[in-house]
Design a protein around this motif. Sequence first.
Motif, PDB file in Angstrom:
ATOM      1  N   GLY A 157       0.775  -1.233   0.000  1.00 19.53           N
ATOM      2  CA  GLY A 157       0.000   0.000   0.000  1.00 19.53           C
ATOM      3  C   GLY A 157       0.807   1.285   0.000  1.00 19.53           C
ATOM      4  O   GLY A 157       0.240   2.373  -0.118  1.00 19.53           O
ATOM      5  N   PHE A 210       1.171  -4.451  -9.713  1.00 22.72           N
ATOM      6  CA  PHE A 210       0.044  -4.208  -8.813  1.00 22.72           C
ATOM      7  C   PHE A 210       0.307  -2.967  -7.967  1.00 22.72           C
ATOM      8  O   PHE A 210      -0.560  -2.108  -7.809  1.00 22.72           O
ATOM      9  N   ALA A 234      -2.212   0.199  -7.789  1.00 23.86           N
ATOM     10  CA  ALA A 234      -3.073   0.318  -6.606  1.00 23.86           C
ATOM     11  C   ALA A 234      -2.963   1.703  -5.972  1.00 23.86           C
ATOM     12  O   ALA A 234      -1.874   2.160  -5.644  1.00 23.86           O
ATOM     13  N   ARG A 235      -4.101   2.356  -5.828  1.00 22.26           N
ATOM     14  CA  ARG A 235      -4.157   3.671  -5.188  1.00 22.26           C
ATOM     15  C   ARG A 235      -4.426   3.543  -3.689  1.00 22.26           C
ATOM     16  O   ARG A 235      -4.008   4.369  -2.895  1.00 22.26           O
ATOM     17  N   ILE A 293      -5.564   0.222  -0.631  1.00 20.42           N
ATOM     18  CA  ILE A 293      -5.975  -1.127  -0.269  1.00 20.42           C
ATOM     19  C   ILE A 293      -6.821  -1.021   0.983  1.00 20.42           C
ATOM     20  O   ILE A 293      -6.386  -0.438   1.975  1.00 20.42           O
ATOM     21  N   ALA A 352      -8.986  -3.282  -3.696  1.00 22.84           N
ATOM     22  CA  ALA A 352      -7.891  -2.447  -4.172  1.00 22.84           C
ATOM     23  C   ALA A 352      -8.471  -1.420  -5.139  1.00 22.84           C
ATOM     24  O   ALA A 352      -9.142  -1.785  -6.101  1.00 22.84           O
ATOM     25  N   GLU A 353      -8.230  -0.161  -4.842  1.00 21.47           N
ATOM     26  CA  GLU A 353      -8.672   0.907  -5.729  1.00 21.47           C
ATOM     27  C   GLU A 353      -7.617   1.093  -6.817  1.00 21.47           C
ATOM     28  O   GLU A 353      -6.464   1.427  -6.533  1.00 21.47           O
ATOM     29  N   LEU A 354      -8.027   0.841  -8.053  1.00 18.84           N
ATOM     30  CA  LEU A 354      -7.160   0.990  -9.212  1.00 18.84           C
ATOM     31  C   LEU A 354      -7.609   2.214 -10.001  1.00 18.84           C
ATOM     32  O   LEU A 354      -8.667   2.786  -9.699  1.00 18.84           O
ATOM     33  N   TYR A 394      -9.561  -6.868 -13.287  1.00 20.33           N
ATOM     34  CA  TYR A 394      -8.303  -6.258 -12.872  1.00 20.33           C
ATOM     35  C   TYR A 394      -7.639  -5.509 -14.031  1.00 20.33           C
ATOM     36  O   TYR A 394      -7.252  -4.356 -13.911  1.00 20.33           O
ATOM     37  N   GLY A 404      -5.059  -2.543 -13.913  1.00 22.32           N
ATOM     38  CA  GLY A 404      -4.012  -3.376 -13.335  1.00 22.32           C
ATOM     39  C   GLY A 404      -3.063  -3.872 -14.408  1.00 22.32           C
ATOM     40  O   GLY A 404      -3.419  -3.980 -15.569  1.00 22.32           O
TER      41      GLY A 404
END
Length: 127
Positions: free
Chosen positions: A21, A64, A68-69, A71, A89-91, A121, A126
């Motif tokens: 994160g 990842f 990932a912005r 978690i 997970a905010e992508l 994803y 992702g």
Amino acid sequence: MSATTAIAGHATLARYYDILGAGIDAYADGRDLLPLLAEDFVFDGPIAGRMAGGARFVHGVRGFIEAARRITPLQAVVTPAGAAVLYDAELPGGVVRFSEFFEFDDDRIRELHIQYDPADYLAKGGH
């Protein structure tokens, strides 16, 4: 007990999620993640398949971490021998739900099995 509290109660697991994160700038070459993985580490996931070796995982998880912005842990069951963690997970393109199943060898991760929708994803940024 909340998922965050359960994760925080296991030093290796807490450090693992801290690394995931913290973002790509903090990740650098993965030197902080590799010591968390056992010598005989095995990873299994929908895109990478099954692979052995911490160095391969450290390289592969970089995509990842870049995407990932945030978690957000939703549920976690943690024992000395293993753990199951459900998180969002905010992508860049939206949220993807992940479940991860860990087996520990003392204070290191011996096996990690991850489940998520690979099409979702990739569609949400992702890589």
